[in-house]
Design a protein around this motif. Sequence first.
Motif, PDB file in Angstrom:
ATOM      1  N   HIS A   1      35.659  36.589  41.110  1.00 34.36           N
ATOM      2  CA  HIS A   1      36.974  36.597  41.758  1.00 34.36           C
ATOM      3  C   HIS A   1      37.624  37.975  41.707  1.00 34.36           C
ATOM      4  O   HIS A   1      38.836  38.092  41.856  1.00 34.36           O
ATOM      5  N   GLY A   2      36.815  38.990  41.445  1.00 33.12           N
ATOM      6  CA  GLY A   2      37.380  40.337  41.380  1.00 33.12           C
ATOM      7  C   GLY A   2      38.030  40.630  40.044  1.00 33.12           C
ATOM      8  O   GLY A   2      38.692  41.649  39.878  1.00 33.12           O
ATOM      9  N   ASN A   3      37.854  39.716  39.090  1.00 36.18           N
ATOM     10  CA  ASN A   3      38.422  39.925  37.752  1.00 36.18           C
ATOM     11  C   ASN A   3      37.560  40.905  36.972  1.00 36.18           C
ATOM     12  O   ASN A   3      36.342  40.964  37.174  1.00 36.18           O
ATOM     13  N   ILE A   4      38.183  41.665  36.084  1.00 36.54           N
ATOM     14  CA  ILE A   4      37.422  42.639  35.296  1.00 36.54           C
ATOM     15  C   ILE A   4      36.724  41.926  34.140  1.00 36.54           C
ATOM     16  O   ILE A   4      37.322  41.072  33.468  1.00 36.54           O
ATOM     17  N   ILE A   5      35.471  42.265  33.942  1.00 41.18           N
ATOM     18  CA  ILE A   5      34.716  41.674  32.840  1.00 41.18           C
ATOM     19  C   ILE A   5      34.910  42.550  31.589  1.00 41.18           C
ATOM     20  O   ILE A   5      34.754  43.769  31.653  1.00 41.18           O
ATOM     21  N   ILE A   6      35.273  41.905  30.479  1.00 39.06           N
ATOM     22  CA  ILE A   6      35.491  42.664  29.234  1.00 39.06           C
ATOM     23  C   ILE A   6      34.677  42.089  28.087  1.00 39.06           C
ATOM     24  O   ILE A   6      34.211  40.945  28.154  1.00 39.06           O
ATOM     25  N   ASP A   7      34.562  42.890  27.061  1.00 39.72           N
ATOM     26  CA  ASP A   7      34.031  42.426  25.783  1.00 39.72           C
ATOM     27  C   ASP A   7      35.161  41.639  25.104  1.00 39.72           C
ATOM     28  O   ASP A   7      36.218  42.188  24.815  1.00 39.72           O
ATOM     29  N   GLU A   8      34.912  40.352  24.897  1.00 43.29           N
ATOM     30  CA  GLU A   8      35.968  39.460  24.396  1.00 43.29           C
ATOM     31  C   GLU A   8      36.561  39.922  23.063  1.00 43.29           C
ATOM     32  O   GLU A   8      37.679  39.561  22.724  1.00 43.29           O
ATOM     33  N   LYS A   9      35.777  40.667  22.296  1.00 42.45           N
ATOM     34  CA  LYS A   9      36.258  41.033  20.962  1.00 42.45           C
ATOM     35  C   LYS A   9      37.125  42.285  20.975  1.00 42.45           C
ATOM     36  O   LYS A   9      38.005  42.444  20.146  1.00 42.45           O
ATOM     37  N   THR A  10      36.829  43.190  21.914  1.00 41.03           N
ATOM     38  CA  THR A  10      37.527  44.477  21.893  1.00 41.03           C
ATOM     39  C   THR A  10      38.385  44.712  23.127  1.00 41.03           C
ATOM     40  O   THR A  10      39.241  45.590  23.141  1.00 41.03           O
ATOM     41  N   GLY A  11      38.117  43.960  24.190  1.00 35.82           N
ATOM     42  CA  GLY A  11      38.834  44.187  25.439  1.00 35.82           C
ATOM     43  C   GLY A  11      38.243  45.319  26.261  1.00 35.82           C
ATOM     44  O   GLY A  11      38.764  45.663  27.315  1.00 35.82           O
TER      45      GLY A  11
END
Lengths: 472, 283
Positions: free
Chosen positions: A419-429
């Motif tokens: 959906h065009g959302n940015i993918i991040i590392d859940e632990k660090t952002g």
Amino acid sequence: MPREIAQRHQMPKQDPRERIRNFNEVALGYSPETAISEAKRCIQCPKRPCVGGCPVGVDIPDFIALLREGRFGEAAKKIKEKNSLPAICGRVCPQETQCEAVCTLGRAKNQKPVAIGALERFVADWERRELATLGGNSPAAGNEGATAKVAVVGSGPAGLTCAAELAKFGYRVVLFEALHEVGGVLRYGIPEFRLPKAILDEEVQYVKNLGVEIRTNMLIGQTLTIDDLFNDGFRAVFIGTGAGLPHFLGIPGENLNGVYSANEYLTRSNLMKAYLFPEYDTPIKTGKRVAVVGAGNVAMDAARTALRLGAEKVMIVYRRSRAEMPARAEEIENAEEEGVELMLLTNPVRVIGNEKGWVTGMECMRMELGEPDESGRRRPVPVKGSEFTLEIDTMISAIGTDPNPLLTKRTPGLVLGRHGNIIIDEKTGETSIPGVFAGGDIVTGSATVIAAMGAGKLAARGIHEYIRSRGW
Amino acid sequence: MNEILRKEVLAPRITEFEVYAPEIAAKAQPGHFVILRVHEKGERIPLTIADYDAVKGTITMVSQEVGKTTSQLATLEVGDSLADLVGPLGTPMHIEKVGCVVCVSGGLGVAPMYPKARRFYELGSKVVSFIGAQTKEMLIFKERMEKVSHHVGYSTDDGSFGHHGFVTDLLRKFLESGKEVDEVVAIGPLPMMRAAARVTRDFGVKTVVSLNPIMVDGTGMCGGCRVTVGGEVKFACVDGPAFDGHKVDFEELMARQNRFLEEERIAMERFRAQGEGCKCQER
Ligand SMILES: Cc1cc2nc3c(=O)[nH]c(=O)nc-3n(C[C@H](O)[C@H](O)[C@H](O)COP(=O)(O)OP(=O)(O)OC[C@H]3O[C@@H](n4cnc5c(N)ncnc54)[C@H](O)[C@@H]3O)c2cc1C
Ligand code: FES
């Protein structure tokens, strides 16, 4: 011996007949006596499920314990250990699905959960008034000695929180905002009658006092790119640009005059203060008969704004049933009290206009609930031959938003989701680009203020670790 | 920031401003625009960037007094600052070297046309410009356009200068003469751009128009600027403002431009009643 527990205290509200004629706050807050009495309902259970129900883990029983002894200032400090924007969260958080949903007292027979949100709001408001008499938030230690510079993009709850946390770590923080005012959805989306802008202004002042430099009218991706920021000496960047791209239904007639996205309608009214036209220059058309399509908080805000702008009839048009309405129960109740009509199991199929291009009606179909769909909710299916026309002059589309692609499209190397959302590392952002972090609606899609704040805070920690690990 | 360094009245009710905005100037490309507010209670209005100078750190805008905000803008003087200015916004126009480009501008449209014609010219394209105005007096950017065009033709509604009639008549004549034209760029009032697109459609020449719908944020957040292009909804502030003129639904856009006529009239009357041109009013 179990003591006698009082019933949950209702928060006083402006009379619905009065309030639909003004933009003042609807809910009026507890008096100190009521707040203490409500706080006494908390049984201080040892399991403390409410803390787990809070996305940022506020020590709820502890602040309530202080509150009921009348130690309001200490209670406020307690909340602020975990949540720096309690006056806002106390007003807009969906407590009924978070902390209050798991409250032990709420499970007891004939009892409702402790009004945690109302108590949070009381404490925060008390502290605000107290600080005002003391001459405002005292500035925190300056960041003169700080070396590393960090850029925060977007000034919604995610950006504001991230900036504040980074400043507390001692960084020099510059917050970039595309609009001419700070606050994101808190400024342009949520109306004055639900979140007075004076409260937001105070929270922004607090962030400034921490040493954060705020630069409005800076559209990152256009005025400056992420690369420019690194070239300017910023060591890390946080992206909190929200989910501001409005959806439209994709039905015929949606570009007729009188059709707004909820974002446009609310931005005109809230950010641009069109409700004060012509004292303020930005216009808004005050429809007489308004249909708001959608049933989330945004739809309720748009509907209630339309009433206050002078509409005679405001309808919420929603294709599912009441049980599926995503708005907070309290907001639905407020809207109904004010006279907003719910047209459930109704789906618009076409907007009808006159020869001059203005909306005159909306053709709808009746729906019925069929088999559950992938979301687990029963899928609405059209009832054959049930078409009918609603006479309207304004239609507001409040069916959701997507992450704003403007910055992400212009940032090569940034990995995005479907959906065009940015993918991040859940632990660090951290995103796929080293040194670039993200959080809030740009990562999750439209969610909540508190979730965005939590994400901003998490990323601030991630940025701190990132910079420290490089010895900057 | 946003300080007005130069102000020039180009024609009755048409004013050019050069504003100090180094960050915008550094990034500006032909086709970009800005959004500004004149004062703290003001609305956000888009203006196309008519020129930019990254070295001086300035951008130039041309504004015609059509409503309250533009009238108020005209009261600002050198040394005054805009309350807010954000940009550059939009997607720059795709410009590459072509054999021959015809630049058709009407009224104020010549100002946003100028940086585009210049870019075509600098790239080595043959630039033919047709410029239309109501009267000779209303004709602006004449010398500047002549500098970046190989040929310039003029038209006025009243015949006071050049061809007596529409600027699109000049375009039609040129195409009919059989000259090889690779691209037409048309910027001006909507009826003029629609007429230009109609003319070029007959000749199958690629035509780019630059739209200026009502905007609020200019960042793709409100959808107020939406236009239908080739059956698809586009947000002019991010997808545009340049679009394929043969695909734009001009009728819809013309209707949408009337959305706030009534309110604009109220604002204007109120402004006049308060003493037009008195810049102390809103301070
Ligand atoms: C009308 C409405 C009512 C809501 N009601 C509630 C509620 O009652 N309770 C609740 O919990 N949640 C509610 N929400 C959801 C909540 O507001 C959001 O989840 C939250 O604001 C997301 O925060 P954010 O910081 O991620 O983004 P946002 O608040 O969207 O802020 C993003 C900011 O970034 C700026 N920006 C975007 N792109 C750029 C760029 N390229 N450069 C610079 N700046 C940029 C934007 O202008 C904006 O100011 C509501 C939302 C809306 C629209
Ligand atoms: S002006 Fe709001 S989306 Fe284009």
